[in-house]
Scaffold this motif. Structure first.
Motif, PDB file in Angstrom:
ATOM      1  N   UNK A  56      10.121  53.234   8.783  1.00  0.00           N
ATOM      2  CA  UNK A  56       9.463  52.794   7.551  1.00  0.00           C
ATOM      3  C   UNK A  56      10.240  53.269   6.325  1.00  0.00           C
ATOM      4  N   UNK A  57      10.701  54.525   6.348  1.00  0.00           N
ATOM      5  CA  UNK A  57      11.465  55.056   5.222  1.00  0.00           C
ATOM      6  C   UNK A  57      12.797  54.328   5.060  1.00  0.00           C
ATOM      7  N   UNK A  58      13.429  54.014   6.166  1.00  0.00           N
ATOM      8  CA  UNK A  58      14.713  53.300   6.078  1.00  0.00           C
ATOM      9  C   UNK A  58      14.556  51.956   5.357  1.00  0.00           C
ATOM     10  N   UNK A  59      13.416  51.344   5.489  1.00  0.00           N
ATOM     11  CA  UNK A  59      13.196  50.013   4.913  1.00  0.00           C
ATOM     12  C   UNK A  59      12.535  50.039   3.543  1.00  0.00           C
ATOM     13  N   UNK A  60      12.093  51.217   3.096  1.00  0.00           N
ATOM     14  CA  UNK A  60      11.366  51.267   1.828  1.00  0.00           C
ATOM     15  C   UNK A  60      11.870  52.334   0.862  1.00  0.00           C
ATOM     16  N   UNK A  61      12.688  53.271   1.307  1.00  0.00           N
ATOM     17  CA  UNK A  61      13.111  54.381   0.450  1.00  0.00           C
ATOM     18  C   UNK A  61      14.118  53.917  -0.599  1.00  0.00           C
ATOM     19  N   UNK A  62      13.961  54.424  -1.823  1.00  0.00           N
ATOM     20  CA  UNK A  62      14.928  54.128  -2.888  1.00  0.00           C
ATOM     21  C   UNK A  62      16.302  54.690  -2.552  1.00  0.00           C
ATOM     22  N   UNK A  63      16.347  55.795  -1.845  1.00  0.00           N
ATOM     23  CA  UNK A  63      17.647  56.374  -1.486  1.00  0.00           C
ATOM     24  C   UNK A  63      18.413  55.474  -0.527  1.00  0.00           C
ATOM     25  N   UNK A  64      17.701  54.684   0.265  1.00  0.00           N
ATOM     26  CA  UNK A  64      18.359  53.761   1.187  1.00  0.00           C
ATOM     27  C   UNK A  64      18.827  52.497   0.472  1.00  0.00           C
ATOM     28  N   UNK A  65      18.111  52.088  -0.579  1.00  0.00           N
ATOM     29  CA  UNK A  65      18.441  50.844  -1.269  1.00  0.00           C
ATOM     30  C   UNK A  65      19.429  51.029  -2.423  1.00  0.00           C
ATOM     31  N   UNK A  66      19.390  52.197  -3.082  1.00  0.00           N
ATOM     32  CA  UNK A  66      20.137  52.337  -4.331  1.00  0.00           C
ATOM     33  C   UNK A  66      21.186  53.448  -4.318  1.00  0.00           C
ATOM     34  N   UNK A  67      21.131  54.374  -3.381  1.00  0.00           N
ATOM     35  CA  UNK A  67      22.097  55.468  -3.357  1.00  0.00           C
ATOM     36  C   UNK A  67      23.200  55.193  -2.341  1.00  0.00           C
TER      37      UNK A  67
END
Length: 527
Positions: A364-375
């Motif tokens: 769930x975190x992999x698909x929703x975390x800002x660190x996964x999408x923007x960092x």
């Protein structure tokens, strides 16, 4: 000092005792200074604040140069951005101590390092290099707990090879072109190391907390946060939009009171049940040196059907028989902690952080975390550094080096703490915590202390407001497996001399050993 801080201590489960009762013994290092010390400390701050206001008056009328950022004239009455007390404290008190720790390191930050020598002509607002370097300073301030921040050509061979193969950076997020095989290898190894189902790594330890907590909770949820939690945890909690309630440090009675009220009363006004109740704590508290009361917190979270988030930034690699953190230190089941967070910036000599736990949470975190999408993802050479250190701790490199370092850190920690107790210095924290705060109270004393120690080629870190209560300024020593007995003895010897010179040996050797009895419902009884 709040009474709750009397509980910075070690937890150790001793099994069943007296039928349906069981006990845990806690060893504490906390002591209040004699009354005249806080009185003199506040009196000294009063004088500093008085002269600070006088200097601000002079700056206002151009009689003294102002180096700090300030509002434009048309904004002054409407947008007072720089007028809070912390800013006042920074420009009038903190800057006078800045030369004590704002020195560039120009070598590998191991047990010994080199520092550039700098001078200031404007009371530490700006610095200029003298061209000289202070060689072989004993490093007592970094988080290099296991000594892996080193320049060993043989052990860094795999990192060199990965750098040549993959390059120095990823230049993309994991959801674009940044998901590399080295990153997957690292995440699988972290999960195996922690004995959990899955793990996700982030490129920055601070952002691991601040960007992932808002994904786990939101409006209609309740966060119960320890009052001494790190700023990254506080920021993540605030960004989530959840309701935040703070409990006293390591105070299980206060935590249970808040849990009971939350379950019984529900959300304010509407009285609906909270969507989630998340307890957030740290493994080792970096300013106090205390260790979380994990067994009791796990019992409370099970009793009240809450979730538990443990930040192991300072405890992973630093405590536990094999360096696996506070969960192993207390002999607990990792599955009882819903979210395990940690960083690679300390024991692993690298950068970044991780979130670990059940697979559905991590997916769930992999698909929703800002660190996964923007960092950007962790670069492969950095991932390889973490992998090689983790394999060394696990014994996968075919040597006992990792386990020896874990054991050496524990031995150095107990040795150094005992030596400081023998000097009658007031220290905080657990006897197994490599973070060792020594209380000095007065800002003038910590400034004099750190400057003297640097002359003796010992580098230390001073900590004060706002990171600590204003009257509890301290020197924080961080022990490393790379420290030799001779290094620690030299530090203790200089501490002894400066302790007498500065009159900071206030301890009356009060050490609290407290046995707590619990019944099956986790109600604390008289021991």
């Amino acid at each position: 000092m709040k009474s709750s801080q009397l509980q910075s201590c070690q937890g150790m489960q001793n099994g069943a005792a007296n039928g349906n009762l069981y006990k845990r013994e806690y060893k504490e290092s906390y002591e209040e200074a004699p009354l005249y010390i806080p009185v003199l400390t506040y009196f000294g701050y009063g004088i500093l604040i008085l002269f600070g206001h006088i200097r601000d008056f002079m700056r206002k009328w151009g009689l003294e140069q102002c180096h700090m950022a300030k509002e434009r004239e048309e904004q002054r009455d409407f947008v007072p951005l720089y007028q809070d007390f912390e800013n006042f404290y920074t420009r009038n008190i903190y800057m006078r101590l800045r030369d004590a720790f704002s020195r560039p390191v120009c070598s590998v930050p191991g047990a010994l390092f080199d520092l550039k020598e700098q001078v200031s002509d404007d009371y530490n607002w700006t610095f200029s290099d003298t061209g000289k370097v202070i060689k072989d300073v004993i490093n007592m301030g970094s988080y290099n707990y296991l000594g892996f921040a080193e320049n060993n050509e043989e052990s860094l061979e795999t990192v060199k090879n990965v750098l040549e193969k993959y390059g120095s950076g990823v230049c993309s997020t994991r959801h674009e072109m940044g998901l590399m095989d080295k990153l997957q290898e690292l995440e699988n190894l972290v999960a195996e190391f922690l004995h959990v189902e899955a793990a996700m790594v982030c490129s920055m330890g601070f952002a691991t907390n601040s960007t992932n907590i808002p994904v786990l909770v939101g409006k209609g949820c309740l966060i119960l946060s320890d009052e001494l939690n790190h700023t990254s945890l506080i920021l993540g909690a605030r960004l989530s939009g959840a309701t935040i309630r703070v409990f006293q440090h390591n105070n299980m009675k206060n935590l249970e009171k808040l849990l009971r009220e939350a379950v019984v009363n529900g959300q304010p006004r509407i009285r609906r049940a909270w969507k989630k109740i998340l307890i957030i704590v740290e493994g080792i508290y970096s300013m106090e040196g205390s260790i979380v009361h994990l067994p009791e917190i796990i019992e409370l979270k099970k009793k009240y059907k809450a979730y538990l988030y443990v930040d192991e930034a300072h405890s992973i690699g630093a405590v536990g028989p094999t360096g696996r953190g506070v969960v192993e230190y207390f002999g607990m089941d990792p599955a009882d902690v819903d979210v395990l967070m940690g960083t690679f910036t300390k024991s692993f000599g690298s950068v970044g952080g991780y979130i670990a736990g059940k697979r559905e949470i991590i997916d769930y975190l992999r698909n929703h975390s800002h660190s996964a999408f923007y960092a950007p993802s962790i670069p492969p050479p950095i991932a390889e550094q973490i992998i090689r250190v983790m394999k060394c701790i696990m014994g996968r490199d075919g040597t006992l080096t990792g386990q020896q370092r874990v054991n050496q850190l524990a031995e150095n920690t107990r040795y150094f703490r005992q030596k400081l107790r023998d000097l009658n210095l007031i220290i905080y924290g657990n006897e197994d915590s490599p973070v060792v705060p020594v209380l000095m109270y007065m800002p003038s004393k910590v400034g004099a202390f750190t400057r003297h120690m640097l002359k003796k080629k010992i580098g230390v870190v001073i900590v004060g407001f706002p990171a600590t209560p204003i009257a509890e300024t301290r020197v924080r020593f961080c022990i490393s497996a790379a420290h030799t007995k001779e290094m620690l003895d030299k530090v203790v010897d200089e501490l002894d001399k400066m302790g007498d010179f500065l009159n900071v040996k206030h301890s009356r050797k009060t050490r609290r050993n407290r046995t707590v009895l619990y019944d099956e419902s986790n109600i604390e009884l008289d021991a």
